[in-house]
Scaffold this motif. Structure first.
Motif, PDB file in Angstrom:
ATOM      1  N   GLU A 227       0.856  -1.178   0.000  1.00 49.46           N
ATOM      2  CA  GLU A 227       0.000   0.000   0.000  1.00 49.46           C
ATOM      3  C   GLU A 227       0.899   1.237   0.000  1.00 49.46           C
ATOM      4  OE1 GLU A 227      -3.619   0.285   0.087  1.00 49.46           O
ATOM      5  OE2 GLU A 227      -3.234  -1.718  -0.740  1.00 49.46           O
ATOM      6  N   THR A 238       1.635  -3.848   7.677  1.00 50.21           N
ATOM      7  CA  THR A 238       0.960  -4.024   8.963  1.00 50.21           C
ATOM      8  C   THR A 238      -0.322  -4.794   8.714  1.00 50.21           C
ATOM      9  OG1 THR A 238      -0.348  -1.998   8.753  1.00 50.21           O
ATOM     10  CG2 THR A 238       1.853  -1.789   9.771  1.00 50.21           C
ATOM     11  N   LEU A 239      -0.967  -5.198   9.779  1.00 52.30           N
ATOM     12  CA  LEU A 239      -2.255  -5.885   9.639  1.00 52.30           C
ATOM     13  C   LEU A 239      -3.245  -4.985   8.905  1.00 52.30           C
ATOM     14  CD1 LEU A 239      -3.815  -8.466  10.326  1.00 52.30           C
ATOM     15  CD2 LEU A 239      -4.517  -7.378  12.468  1.00 52.30           C
ATOM     16  N   GLU A 240      -3.234  -3.706   9.227  1.00 51.60           N
ATOM     17  CA  GLU A 240      -4.158  -2.764   8.597  1.00 51.60           C
ATOM     18  C   GLU A 240      -3.904  -2.646   7.095  1.00 51.60           C
ATOM     19  OE1 GLU A 240      -3.690   1.245   9.895  1.00 51.60           O
ATOM     20  OE2 GLU A 240      -5.575   1.926   8.988  1.00 51.60           O
ATOM     21  N   THR A 241      -2.616  -2.539   6.699  1.00 55.17           N
ATOM     22  CA  THR A 241      -2.340  -2.395   5.268  1.00 55.17           C
ATOM     23  C   THR A 241      -2.634  -3.678   4.502  1.00 55.17           C
ATOM     24  OG1 THR A 241       0.018  -2.943   5.578  1.00 55.17           O
ATOM     25  CG2 THR A 241      -0.599  -0.607   5.652  1.00 55.17           C
ATOM     26  N   GLN A 243      -5.008  -5.815   5.284  1.00 58.56           N
ATOM     27  CA  GLN A 243      -6.471  -5.865   5.186  1.00 58.56           C
ATOM     28  C   GLN A 243      -6.966  -4.890   4.124  1.00 58.56           C
ATOM     29  OE1 GLN A 243      -8.726  -7.923   7.336  1.00 58.56           O
ATOM     30  NE2 GLN A 243      -9.895  -7.456   5.488  1.00 58.56           N
ATOM     31  N   ARG A 244      -6.344  -3.723   4.050  1.00 60.79           N
ATOM     32  CA  ARG A 244      -6.745  -2.728   3.057  1.00 60.79           C
ATOM     33  C   ARG A 244      -6.521  -3.267   1.648  1.00 60.79           C
ATOM     34  NH1 ARG A 244      -3.480   2.673   3.418  1.00 60.79           N
ATOM     35  NH2 ARG A 244      -4.024   2.315   5.616  1.00 60.79           N
ATOM     36  N   ARG A 256     -11.630 -11.608   7.254  1.00 63.21           N
ATOM     37  CA  ARG A 256     -10.857 -10.697   8.087  1.00 63.21           C
ATOM     38  C   ARG A 256      -9.490 -11.306   8.394  1.00 63.21           C
ATOM     39  NH1 ARG A 256     -12.376  -6.101   7.304  1.00 63.21           N
ATOM     40  NH2 ARG A 256     -11.186  -5.450   9.161  1.00 63.21           N
ATOM     41  N   ARG A 258      -6.175 -11.311  10.834  1.00 67.08           N
ATOM     42  CA  ARG A 258      -5.921 -10.993  12.236  1.00 67.08           C
ATOM     43  C   ARG A 258      -4.595 -11.626  12.668  1.00 67.08           C
ATOM     44  NH1 ARG A 258     -10.335 -15.034  15.234  1.00 67.08           N
ATOM     45  NH2 ARG A 258      -9.174 -16.957  14.780  1.00 67.08           N
TER      46      ARG A 258
END
Length: 499
Positions: A227, A238-241, A243-244, A256, A258
């Motif tokens: 990202e 990261t987990l957020e990137t 997931q994005r 999801r 995790r």
């Protein structure tokens, strides 16, 4: 100052394979690594067919097979829609000469743990938090400063990865290029809402993400394009990137990611050293060559570097071979390293072309060459033909497996069972070889007669693999060193003396 025969720097698959091979030969070996604890990330995740044969010889393949899987479909999507699914190894089955027809998918940390357990069988443990600082060498050995201590070794082997301290200490460089190819983010995550029955892959103009279940764990390895931040620079994985990226490319409700336990960034490099040895210091694995991950040959090439070097160091340290034998490590493994850089670059190009089309994926890299069973050393000075025949396997080729049977007990045997261990193996094909085998006087060769008076080749599988009426000398690393006529009583002894 403490002393040892061989100091191995780096406790990944390469260093552990070498330490196991040396330890089983009775060589005094120490293996050190600068990390404070053992790695837990998946990193590499596949063992080739040839690596499985190496690990069979080291006595760990059964343990590894319990934790890995041999078939995993590649499932390609466009959004939530499955557009293609293929098992690249679906048609591969065991044959008498190839007992491991498919590679094994297994996280690298599991392979390392298994090799550490095997090393412990020989009373050797990895020394953690032991960072190499300085190397000096003279005509008799190497002095290494590790942490605050000094270790004196007859030889040192750097298996310490692409940023190798050993390589820098001996003044070698990785020559090559870093292609202008997008970075890849990689990590280990758990995934809700996605089955573990396939390697899930999404490729689109806006990037890529792949989720591969890691056998024997609850985790998936995620590989994804980075990202980008507002300024266009890649963001840290990261987990957020992750997931994005998944939501943007797949958009499957309820999936999801995790528990990200490990992450890293990968950039393609195509580089290698121009020599693998400076006096008493050697390089192996990523310390000597780095290449695209296409085809998954990184861990495997390092394992086979170590397997090639181990028996040679063992013989020299035992006084059974002259130090000149060690020169053949460069001679044999540098061309293989060059080939590996070429083939993985070609496979990366094939993958990049394939993903431009719907249904394309990393299975575009599937190739018989990735088994590494066809690799050998026909150019080596250790590959000699003293026979009048021209058909059948040639010196330098991989020595194939085959079933046979003990004539007294009827017990089934495999040639790989005979090969297992730190010795040379001499196959006498046919009763004309009996006299030459009986006259052989050496403790580093185990001779076996195949035919009347020896092991029974019931279905002719040995004859099919090797031919008849010849002596076949198989090196400790499973390659044919010498082929001699059946009644040549001096060929094997001459070969061994030349070492």
């Amino acid at each position: 100052m403490t002393q040892t025969d061989v100091l191995v720097v780096g406790a990944g698959p390469t260093g552990l394979t070498l330490a196991c091979d040396l330890a089983r030969r009775g060589v005094a070996v120490r293996i050190v690594d600068r990390v404070p604890e053992f790695p837990h990330g998946s990193r590499g995740k596949g063992l080739s067919q040839r690596s499985l044969e190496v690990l069979d010889d080291l006595g760990v393949v059964d343990r590894l097979l319990k934790f890995g899987i041999t078939h995993l479909p590649h499932r390609k999507y466009r959004g939530a829609e499955v557009v293609s699914e293929i098992d690249p190894e679906a048609d591969r089955v065991a044959t008498p000469d190839v007992p491991y027809p498919t590679g094994l998918m297994i996280p690298q940390w599991r392979a390392e743990r298994t090799l550490r357990e095997r090393l412990a069988d020989f009373g050797v443990a990895v020394e953690l938090g032991a960072e190499l600082r300085v190397i000096s060498q003279d005509a008799d050995g190497v002095t290494a400063t590790v942490g605050e201590a000094q270790i004196r070794a007859r030889y040192l082997v750097g298996c310490d990865g692409g940023r190798s301290t050993v390589r820098k200490a001996i003044g070698l460089r990785l020559h090559g290029q870093t292609p202008d190819i997008q970075l890849m983010a990689v990590g280990d995550v758990e995934v809700e809402g996605l089955g573990r029955d396939a390697w899930h892959q999404w490729f689109a103009g806006g990037g890529a993400i792949m989720l591969c279940p890691l056998p024997g764990t609850d985790a998936f390895q995620v590989q994804a394009s980075h990202e980008l931040g507002q300024d266009g620079t890649p963001l840290e994985p990261t987990l957020e990137t992750f997931q994005r990226t998944f939501d943007r490319l797949a958009g499957i409700p309820g999936v999801r990611l995790r528990n990200l336990t490990w992450s890293s960034t990968y950039r393609v490099n195509v580089r290698m050293v121009d020599r693998l040895r400076v006096d008493r210091v050697f390089l192996a694995g990523d310390a000597a060559h780095v290449h695209p991950i296409a085809g998954g040959l990184g861990m495997n090439s390092g394992i086979q570097d170590a397997y090639n070097l181990g028996w040679k160091l063992g013989l020299v340290l035992a006084g059974k071979a002259a130090p000149g034998l060690l020169d053949t490590y460069d001679e044999e493994r540098l061309p293989i390293a060059s080939w590996t850089l070429d083939i993985t670059s070609e496979l990366l190009d094939a993958i990049l072309a394939a993903i431009e089309e719907s249904g394309g994926g990393v299975d575009a890299a599937a190739s018989r060459e990735l088994t590494q069973l066809q690799l050998g050393y026909p150019w080596s000075r250790l590959s000699r033909n003293a026979a009048s025949r021209s058909s059948g396997p040639q010196p330098g080729d991989r020595a194939p497996d085959a079933p046979c049977r003990d004539p007294l007990t009827g017990t089934p045997k495999r040639l790989f069972d005979l090969f297992r261990g730190p010795h040379f193996t001499l196959l006498g094909l046919g009763e004309r070889c009996a006299a030459a085998l009986n006259d052989l006087e050496t403790d580093i060769v185990k001779p076996y007669l195949i035919g009347p008076g020896g092991l029974i080749d019931d279905a002719g599988h040995v004859a099919h693999a090797y031919g008849q009426d010849a002596q076949i000398l198989i090196r400790p690393d499973g390659y044919i060193g010498l082929i001699a006529d059946a009644d040549d009583a001096s060929a094997v002894a001459d070969y061994l003396r030349s070492l």
